[in-house]
Scaffold this motif. Structure first.
Motif, mmCIF file in Angstrom:
data_model
loop_
_atom_site.group_PDB
_atom_site.id
_atom_site.type_symbol
_atom_site.label_atom_id
_atom_site.label_comp_id
_atom_site.label_asym_id
_atom_site.label_seq_id
_atom_site.Cartn_x
_atom_site.Cartn_y
_atom_site.Cartn_z
ATOM 1 N N THR A 149 38.853 14.218 9.922
ATOM 2 C CA THR A 149 39.066 13.469 11.154
ATOM 3 C C THR A 149 40.336 12.641 11.026
ATOM 4 O O THR A 149 40.504 11.895 10.057
ATOM 5 C CB THR A 149 37.872 12.544 11.448
ATOM 6 O OG1 THR A 149 36.682 13.322 11.507
ATOM 7 C CG2 THR A 149 38.071 11.823 12.770
ATOM 8 N N LEU A 150 41.224 12.779 12.015
ATOM 9 C CA LEU A 150 42.467 12.018 12.005
ATOM 10 C C LEU A 150 42.238 10.619 12.586
ATOM 11 O O LEU A 150 41.295 10.435 13.344
ATOM 12 C CB LEU A 150 43.530 12.766 12.812
ATOM 13 C CG LEU A 150 43.932 14.134 12.229
ATOM 14 C CD1 LEU A 150 44.912 14.820 13.150
ATOM 15 C CD2 LEU A 150 44.536 13.973 10.839
ATOM 16 N N PRO A 151 43.096 9.618 12.248
ATOM 17 C CA PRO A 151 44.291 9.756 11.405
ATOM 18 C C PRO A 151 43.951 9.771 9.918
ATOM 19 O O PRO A 151 42.908 9.262 9.503
ATOM 20 C CB PRO A 151 45.097 8.509 11.755
ATOM 21 C CG PRO A 151 44.049 7.482 12.066
ATOM 22 C CD PRO A 151 42.954 8.242 12.766
ATOM 23 N N LEU A 152 44.842 10.357 9.135
ATOM 24 C CA LEU A 152 44.726 10.365 7.688
ATOM 25 C C LEU A 152 46.082 9.988 7.094
ATOM 26 O O LEU A 152 47.134 10.384 7.615
ATOM 27 C CB LEU A 152 44.335 11.751 7.158
ATOM 28 C CG LEU A 152 42.886 12.203 7.275
ATOM 29 C CD1 LEU A 152 42.742 13.631 6.753
ATOM 30 C CD2 LEU A 152 41.962 11.271 6.498
ATOM 31 N N LEU A 153 46.063 9.229 6.024
ATOM 32 C CA LEU A 153 47.249 8.966 5.224
ATOM 33 C C LEU A 153 47.037 9.618 3.867
ATOM 34 O O LEU A 153 46.087 9.280 3.165
ATOM 35 C CB LEU A 153 47.476 7.467 5.055
ATOM 36 C CG LEU A 153 48.523 7.056 4.015
ATOM 37 C CD1 LEU A 153 49.908 7.584 4.390
ATOM 38 C CD2 LEU A 153 48.551 5.535 3.838
ATOM 39 N N MET A 154 47.907 10.561 3.505
ATOM 40 C CA MET A 154 47.853 11.200 2.196
ATOM 41 C C MET A 154 49.027 10.695 1.367
ATOM 42 O O MET A 154 50.189 10.862 1.753
ATOM 43 C CB MET A 154 47.921 12.718 2.326
ATOM 44 C CG MET A 154 46.718 13.350 2.980
ATOM 45 S SD MET A 154 46.822 15.168 2.919
ATOM 46 C CE MET A 154 45.232 15.609 3.654
ATOM 47 N N ALA A 155 48.733 10.080 0.223
ATOM 48 C CA ALA A 155 49.755 9.524 -0.660
ATOM 49 C C ALA A 155 49.787 10.313 -1.957
ATOM 50 O O ALA A 155 48.740 10.537 -2.580
ATOM 51 C CB ALA A 155 49.464 8.048 -0.937
ATOM 52 N N PHE A 156 50.983 10.710 -2.394
ATOM 53 C CA PHE A 156 51.153 11.585 -3.545
ATOM 54 C C PHE A 156 51.989 10.924 -4.631
ATOM 55 O O PHE A 156 53.094 10.432 -4.365
ATOM 56 C CB PHE A 156 51.862 12.874 -3.139
ATOM 57 C CG PHE A 156 51.100 13.747 -2.187
ATOM 58 C CD1 PHE A 156 50.374 14.840 -2.647
ATOM 59 C CD2 PHE A 156 51.115 13.489 -0.824
ATOM 60 C CE1 PHE A 156 49.678 15.650 -1.764
ATOM 61 C CE2 PHE A 156 50.415 14.292 0.067
ATOM 62 C CZ PHE A 156 49.686 15.379 -0.404
ATOM 63 N N ASP A 157 51.480 10.933 -5.852
ATOM 64 C CA ASP A 157 52.312 10.742 -7.030
ATOM 65 C C ASP A 157 53.272 11.939 -7.118
ATOM 66 O O ASP A 157 53.008 12.998 -6.526
ATOM 67 C CB ASP A 157 51.411 10.665 -8.257
ATOM 68 C CG ASP A 157 52.166 10.811 -9.550
ATOM 69 O OD1 ASP A 157 53.078 10.007 -9.797
ATOM 70 O OD2 ASP A 157 51.875 11.761 -10.310
ATOM 71 N N LEU A 158 54.356 11.779 -7.871
ATOM 72 C CA LEU A 158 55.297 12.886 -8.025
ATOM 73 C C LEU A 158 55.015 13.709 -9.285
ATOM 74 O O LEU A 158 54.411 14.765 -9.228
ATOM 75 C CB LEU A 158 56.739 12.365 -8.030
ATOM 76 C CG LEU A 158 57.285 11.862 -6.681
ATOM 77 C CD1 LEU A 158 58.749 11.453 -6.816
ATOM 78 C CD2 LEU A 158 57.135 12.926 -5.605
ATOM 79 N N ASP A 159 55.457 13.207 -10.455
ATOM 80 C CA ASP A 159 55.417 14.019 -11.670
ATOM 81 C C ASP A 159 54.000 14.395 -12.076
ATOM 82 O O ASP A 159 53.136 13.530 -12.266
ATOM 83 C CB ASP A 159 56.095 13.262 -12.811
ATOM 84 C CG ASP A 159 57.575 13.084 -12.563
ATOM 85 O OD1 ASP A 159 58.330 14.027 -12.809
ATOM 86 O OD2 ASP A 159 57.962 11.990 -12.103
#
Length: 270
Positions: free
Chosen positions: A10-20
């Protein structure tokens, strides 16, 4: 890939990503094609995307592929939302003095400001490839203000971390344990990925129970802990208790994100 039944759709969604080790391979500079395609699908569906990394500067190739709504660097100490600088945490004079009193003979030390690295490379040690992508100067030229992060490379760095935790418990320490036993990062009070995720969600107007964090290492623990839904990339035991789902290896992240996008698309109103 089989996804958990409780995956948020269900929106809204915030997806946060580490890089390495999460969005890209360790020390990588580009997002895999299938991952980039999945991220584009998610944005089209209305998902907000963020980078929250220990790096001081995300690779331009990653930003072009992802088009993030927000970027937090230095383990969350410096936060950009869109084109605006949201916050930037730096050491006080007293804290910086304590951080520099490391008592690690022969250690490689790097201090980070917003635009320059200050590096101590003992003996015949050469700069890492990532250092050569940035302007860097000798550690002796470092200012006493505006230092956002300190990094140490030394076999006994865990001993220093233990002492610093005892004398300055308000500072944020990551590393000095698996998977980086010889590497320690120190950031100012409150400068960690969990706080960054919360601040980005607030700035974007997204409820905290609509946040998702992806990470693979100990510096991701804080954001997986505060996220409503945590996704562990890899198998580090430390993160398992915070994970609502797991991608067993970084190379399968694109497959996982495409499957999530399929779920979101199926759940969208006709």
């Amino acid at each position: 890939m089989i996804l958990p039944a409780h995956l948020p759709t269900t929106l809204p969604l915030l997806m946060a990503f580490d890089l390495d080790g999460t969005l890209i391979p360790d020390a990588g500079r580009e997002v895999a094609a299938d991952t980039a395609q999945a991220l584009a699908r998610l944005k089209t569906l209305g998902v907000h995307l963020a980078i929250i990394t220990g790096r001081d500067t995300p690779p331009s190739q990653v930003c072009r592929a992802m088009q993030p709504d927000a970027v937090a660097t230095n383990n969350g100490g410096r936060i950009m939302v869109g084109e605006d600088l949201h916050s930037e945490a730096s050491f006080s004079d007293a804290d910086l003095e304590a951080v520099l009193a490391h008592e690690l003979p022969g250690a490689r030390v790097v201090l980070f400001t917003a635009d320059t690295l200050y590096v101590d490379l003992p003996g015949d040690m050469k700069p890492e490839p990532w250092m050569q992508l940035r302007q860097y100067r000798p550690l002796t030229d470092a200012p006493r203000s505006g230092i956002l992060k300190a990094g140490y490379y030394h076999p006994q760095v865990s001993d220093f971390a233990g002492r610093l935790r005892g004398t300055h418990p308000h500072l944020v320490l990551t590393g000095a344990q698996d998977p980086y036993p010889h590497f320690l990062t120190v950031t100012p009070e409150g400068a960690h990925k969990g706080a960054a995720l919360t601040l980005i969600a607030d700035r974007l107007g997204i409820a905290h129970d609509r946040t998702v964090a992806f990470g693979d290492s100990d510096n991701d623990e804080a954001m997986l802990e505060v996220a409503a839904f945590g996704v562990q990339v890899g198998t580090l035991p430390l993160l398992a208790r915070h994970a609502s789902a797991q991608v067993p290896e970084q190379a399968r992240l694109g497959e996982f994100l495409h499957a999530w996008a399929d779920r979101l698309q199926a759940a969208a109103p006709a």
